[in-house]
Design a protein around this motif. Structure first.
Motif, PDB file in Angstrom:
ATOM      1  N   ILE A 172      35.501  -8.039  10.475  1.00  0.00           N
ATOM      2  CA  ILE A 172      36.638  -7.633  11.305  1.00  0.00           C
ATOM      3  C   ILE A 172      36.726  -8.464  12.576  1.00  0.00           C
ATOM      4  CG2 ILE A 172      37.764  -5.717  12.511  1.00  0.00           C
ATOM      5  CD1 ILE A 172      36.292  -3.801  10.665  1.00  0.00           C
ATOM      6  N   VAL A 173      35.630  -8.557  13.353  1.00  0.00           N
ATOM      7  CA  VAL A 173      35.655  -9.266  14.642  1.00  0.00           C
ATOM      8  C   VAL A 173      34.372 -10.079  14.821  1.00  0.00           C
ATOM      9  CG1 VAL A 173      35.736  -9.044  17.155  1.00  0.00           C
ATOM     10  CG2 VAL A 173      37.116  -7.518  15.740  1.00  0.00           C
ATOM     11  N   ARG A 174      34.537 -11.328  15.235  1.00  0.00           N
ATOM     12  CA  ARG A 174      33.430 -12.196  15.610  1.00  0.00           C
ATOM     13  C   ARG A 174      33.687 -12.693  17.031  1.00  0.00           C
ATOM     14  NH1 ARG A 174      32.553 -15.647   9.970  1.00  0.00           N
ATOM     15  NH2 ARG A 174      32.829 -13.836   8.592  1.00  0.00           N
ATOM     16  N   ALA A 175      32.662 -13.245  17.661  1.00  0.00           N
ATOM     17  CA  ALA A 175      32.815 -13.667  19.055  1.00  0.00           C
ATOM     18  C   ALA A 175      32.133 -14.999  19.289  1.00  0.00           C
ATOM     19  CB  ALA A 175      32.232 -12.617  19.995  1.00  0.00           C
ATOM     20  N   LEU A 176      32.738 -15.812  20.144  1.00  0.00           N
ATOM     21  CA  LEU A 176      32.169 -17.069  20.613  1.00  0.00           C
ATOM     22  C   LEU A 176      31.992 -16.953  22.118  1.00  0.00           C
ATOM     23  CD1 LEU A 176      31.543 -19.998  19.449  1.00  0.00           C
ATOM     24  CD2 LEU A 176      33.740 -20.655  20.465  1.00  0.00           C
ATOM     25  N   TYR A 177      30.762 -17.232  22.605  1.00  0.00           N
ATOM     26  CA  TYR A 177      30.514 -17.110  24.037  1.00  0.00           C
ATOM     27  C   TYR A 177      29.311 -17.949  24.438  1.00  0.00           C
ATOM     28  CZ  TYR A 177      26.785 -13.747  22.860  1.00  0.00           C
ATOM     29  OH  TYR A 177      25.655 -13.152  22.363  1.00  0.00           O
TER      30      TYR A 177
ATOM     31  N   LEU B 185      40.417   1.554  14.494  1.00  0.00           N
ATOM     32  CA  LEU B 185      39.538   2.704  14.291  1.00  0.00           C
ATOM     33  C   LEU B 185      38.415   2.381  13.311  1.00  0.00           C
ATOM     34  CD1 LEU B 185      42.201   5.573  14.173  1.00  0.00           C
ATOM     35  CD2 LEU B 185      40.658   4.976  16.053  1.00  0.00           C
ATOM     36  N   ARG B 186      38.707   1.583  12.296  1.00  0.00           N
ATOM     37  CA  ARG B 186      37.661   1.160  11.357  1.00  0.00           C
ATOM     38  C   ARG B 186      36.628   0.296  12.061  1.00  0.00           C
ATOM     39  NH1 ARG B 186      37.206  -3.053   7.316  1.00  0.00           N
ATOM     40  NH2 ARG B 186      39.287  -3.806   7.874  1.00  0.00           N
ATOM     41  N   PHE B 187      37.077  -0.546  12.993  1.00  0.00           N
ATOM     42  CA  PHE B 187      36.161  -1.378  13.767  1.00  0.00           C
ATOM     43  C   PHE B 187      35.174  -0.516  14.549  1.00  0.00           C
ATOM     44  CE2 PHE B 187      35.345  -3.226  18.010  1.00  0.00           C
ATOM     45  CZ  PHE B 187      34.588  -4.325  17.639  1.00  0.00           C
ATOM     46  N   TYR B 188      35.649   0.512  15.223  1.00  0.00           N
ATOM     47  CA  TYR B 188      34.761   1.370  16.002  1.00  0.00           C
ATOM     48  C   TYR B 188      33.748   2.081  15.101  1.00  0.00           C
ATOM     49  CZ  TYR B 188      38.234   0.720  19.711  1.00  0.00           C
ATOM     50  OH  TYR B 188      39.079   0.175  20.636  1.00  0.00           O
ATOM     51  N   ARG B 189      34.200   2.584  13.952  1.00  0.00           N
ATOM     52  CA  ARG B 189      33.279   3.248  13.028  1.00  0.00           C
ATOM     53  C   ARG B 189      32.203   2.281  12.529  1.00  0.00           C
ATOM     54  NH1 ARG B 189      38.131   5.486  10.995  1.00  0.00           N
ATOM     55  NH2 ARG B 189      38.113   4.016   9.256  1.00  0.00           N
TER      56      ARG B 189
END
Length: 243
Positions: free
Chosen positions: A78-83, A186-190
């Motif tokens: 769902i979500v990835r991050a670059l930092y 909401l699926r991301f939070y779960r």
């Protein structure tokens, strides 16, 4: 140069998109936040408990804090991050890749709050929050906290947020957000809570925990560690700063 708002097929220079976040501002004001126009959410996930008292060295609370610090709890589907992990947590810019049915949206957030405190003489809390930057699909703030109730030994992962879809979305993206955005949110939070619990449980069983994000380009890292590139990713539509 990749202009904000362009649609891009195939490979994307995500590092350049991350650098451009330095000039972006938070895209909303807290004075705007009120129901019903905004979603205000609170999600709690029970983690393995400890004995009553302060957090135990190497125990569930400490392990969860490490995983939350490194953004390992985020579901990579769902979500990835670059930092930049060398940058101070407070003020850190993160380029999020939201993956949605063959479309990858790249949006910026900035860490604007870090919590390290004891509340009401009982709850030991550590966590941080990011807020959305100009060009994000959404407007709002998400706080991720690991809480130990020292009187009982309970350990919780708490996600609190306020959000709404960005009013500047183009018609196609706006329609997709209205149809599927809230459900995906909401699926991301779960999934965040489920993953964090599974990782903490695995650590307590003596299994190797996620080692933390590894370098992808120069000083930047991609999180979570188990994010993988698939051959179909090259065919996805990439959108930078859709809001």
């Amino acid at each position: 140069m990749i202009a904000l708002g362009d649609w891009v097929f195939g490979r994307l220079d995500a590092v350049r998109a991350w650098r451009e976040l330095a000039d972006a501002r938070v895209n909303y004001s807290v004075d705007e936040v009120r129901r019903p126009a905004w979603n205000i959410d609170l999600h709690r996930t029970a983690l393995p408990e400890e004995r009553p008292g302060p957090p135990e060295p190497g125990g569930p609370w400490e392990q969860a804090c490490r995983l939350v610090r490194d953004y390992e709890f985020s579901p990579p589907e769902i979500v990835r991050a670059l930092y930049d992990p060398a940058a101070p947590l407070l003020g850190r810019d993160m380029l999020l890749e939201a993956r949605f049915h063959g479309m990858h949206f790249y949006c910026g957030v900035r860490v604007t709050e870090v919590v390290d405190a004891t509340r009401d003489g009982d709850e030991r809390v550590w966590g941080w929050a990011y807020e959305t930057l100009e060009g994000h699909l959404e407007r709002g703030k998400v706080m991720y906290e690991v809480v130990k109730r020292q009187k009982t030994g309970e350990v919780l992962f708490v996600v609190s947020c306020h959000s709404q879809g960005a009013p500047t979305l183009d018609p196609i993206t706006s329609l997709g957000w209205r149809l599927f955005g809230r459900r995906t949110q909401l699926r991301f939070y779960r999934r965040c809570g489920q993953r964090l619990r599974l990782f903490v449980e695995a650590t307590l069983r003596g299994e190797h925990p996620p080692p933390g994000p590894s370098s992808t380009s120069g000083r930047l890292v991609c999180a979570p560690t188990d994010a993988r590139t698939h051959r179909w990713d090259a065919l996805a539509i990439h959108r930078v700063a859709p809001g």
